[in-house]
Design an enzyme around this catalytic site. Structure first.
Site, mmCIF file in Angstrom:
data_model
loop_
_atom_site.group_PDB
_atom_site.id
_atom_site.type_symbol
_atom_site.label_atom_id
_atom_site.label_comp_id
_atom_site.label_asym_id
_atom_site.label_seq_id
_atom_site.Cartn_x
_atom_site.Cartn_y
_atom_site.Cartn_z
ATOM 1 N N LYS A 1 -14.602 6.711 -1.614
ATOM 2 C CA LYS A 1 -15.449 7.329 -2.632
ATOM 3 C C LYS A 1 -14.947 8.744 -2.899
ATOM 4 C CE LYS A 1 -17.790 10.409 0.087
ATOM 5 N NZ LYS A 1 -17.806 11.896 -0.106
ATOM 6 N N PRO B 1 -7.296 8.436 3.675
ATOM 7 C CA PRO B 1 -6.989 9.563 4.564
ATOM 8 C C PRO B 1 -8.224 10.037 5.324
ATOM 9 C CG PRO B 1 -6.999 10.275 2.266
ATOM 10 C CD PRO B 1 -7.084 8.786 2.248
ATOM 11 N N MET C 1 -13.582 11.519 1.692
ATOM 12 C CA MET C 1 -13.510 10.294 0.903
ATOM 13 C C MET C 1 -14.258 9.119 1.537
ATOM 14 S SD MET C 1 -9.605 10.500 -0.542
ATOM 15 C CE MET C 1 -9.904 9.123 -1.666
ATOM 16 N N GLY D 1 -14.711 6.530 7.159
ATOM 17 C CA GLY D 1 -15.504 5.899 8.207
ATOM 18 C C GLY D 1 -16.758 5.237 7.672
ATOM 19 N N THR E 1 -17.290 3.898 4.662
ATOM 20 C CA THR E 1 -17.028 2.661 3.927
ATOM 21 C C THR E 1 -16.595 1.541 4.862
ATOM 22 O OG1 THR E 1 -16.023 1.766 1.927
ATOM 23 C CG2 THR E 1 -14.589 3.099 3.331
ATOM 24 N N ASP F 1 -23.510 8.672 4.262
ATOM 25 C CA ASP F 1 -22.759 8.138 3.122
ATOM 26 C C ASP F 1 -22.683 6.615 3.116
ATOM 27 O OD1 ASP F 1 -22.283 10.683 2.210
ATOM 28 O OD2 ASP F 1 -20.188 10.764 2.873
#
Length: 285
Positions: free
Chosen positions: A8, A93, A98, A101, A103, A135
């Site tokens: 993300k 990365p 982003m 972990g 996702t 997240d």
């Protein structure tokens, strides 16, 4: 079963307060992108949850988000854990902002619900996701969402138009805990970034949306590499550029793939570079 866990980016990120438990409240617009980790799940074998990861510095015990997601799933369903192997092939990365972990954990919840035929409704999966991390609920749903609370309260918004992102992750990373500790030295966000973005998504085209990119962490962390990458992206023709999450990856918005790939060639000396596109929520399942 092999599944993809998609990264993300944050189109905006306002930090609006801090709860009594120390967690920060957010008002952010998150967007799924077409960069993924591959996760392979195999039931059976030795008892217990076993995790392997292609990056040796990532924990493989209950410090791993995918491991904890599996634990919560088995506890919730009452299914006997007779053995589960989780192999994570990382491409997203680390320390980039982003959701790598997060996702992975979301993908494991979706996959286990299918493998074991548990038929847990999305609301229940979101509850489990929130236990793993702030997240994870967004990564479970994907697409374009406004996220409030600690990030777990989701509100679908108008989807981002077709475009391309050039993402550059510099060598320097930033842990989320460190980023929030630095942020606490400054006042909370004025509540302008996310409301402006929601309005731009509803009424504006891609140029207006790109002008509304904003991240409170970028303002407070003031990382030199982030500033340099942002300048390079704008110089290469990006319609807008911003750091994602708590850093340190930076992305620029381009209207065509050709323009994005041309720009990507100009940033290879600044870090790892990826050309991606936004994903709709249905594309991650």
């Amino acid at each position: 079963m092999k599944i993809r866990a998609y990264a993300k980016v944050n189109l905006t990120l306002d930090v609006t307060g801090r709860r009594e438990d120390g967690l920060h409240t957010l008002d952010t617009v998150m967007q799924s992108v077409s960069l993924w980790d591959e996760i392979e799940l195999t039931p059976g074998g030795l008892p217990g949850i076993r995790v392997q990861c292609s990056r040796d510095y990532i924990p493989v015990d209950n410090g791993n988000t995918a491991y904890r997601a599996a634990q919560y799933f088995f506890r919730k369903t009452g299914l006997k854990d007779e053995g589960l192997s989780i192999v994570i092939h990382k491409r997203i990365p680390s320390r980039a902002g982003m959701g790598g972990g997060s996702t992975d954990a979301a993908a494991v919840l979706r996959a286990l619900n299918s493998i074991y035929g548990a038929n847990l409704p999305m609301e229940t999966l979101r509850e489990l996701a929130t236990r793993v991390g702030a997240d994870v609920p967004f990564c479970l749903q994907g697409g374009t969402c406004r996220c409030t609370g600690i990030g777990e309260i989701l509100e679908p918004v108008t989807e981002l138009p077709n475009c391309f992102f050039v993402i550059c992750k510099p060598p320097a990373g930033m842990s989320t805990l460190r980023a929030y500790a630095l942020l606490d030295q400054y006042p909370m966000s004025r509540k302008y970034g996310t409301p402006r973005m929601v309005e731009a998504l509803e009424k504006g085209g891609l140029p207006k949306i790109a002008q509304c990119l904003q991240n409170r962490f970028e303002e407070t962390l003031r990382l030199v590499q982030v500033r340099d990458i942002k300048k390079a992206l704008l110089g290469a023709g990006a319609m807008g550029a911003v750091m994602t999450g708590s850093g340190s990856a930076v992305y620029g918005v381009f209207d065509t793939e050709a323009a994005a790939r041309n720009a990507a060639q100009l940033l290879t000396d600044k870090g790892k570079v990826y050309v991606t596109r936004p994903l709709r929520s249905g594309e991650i399942h």
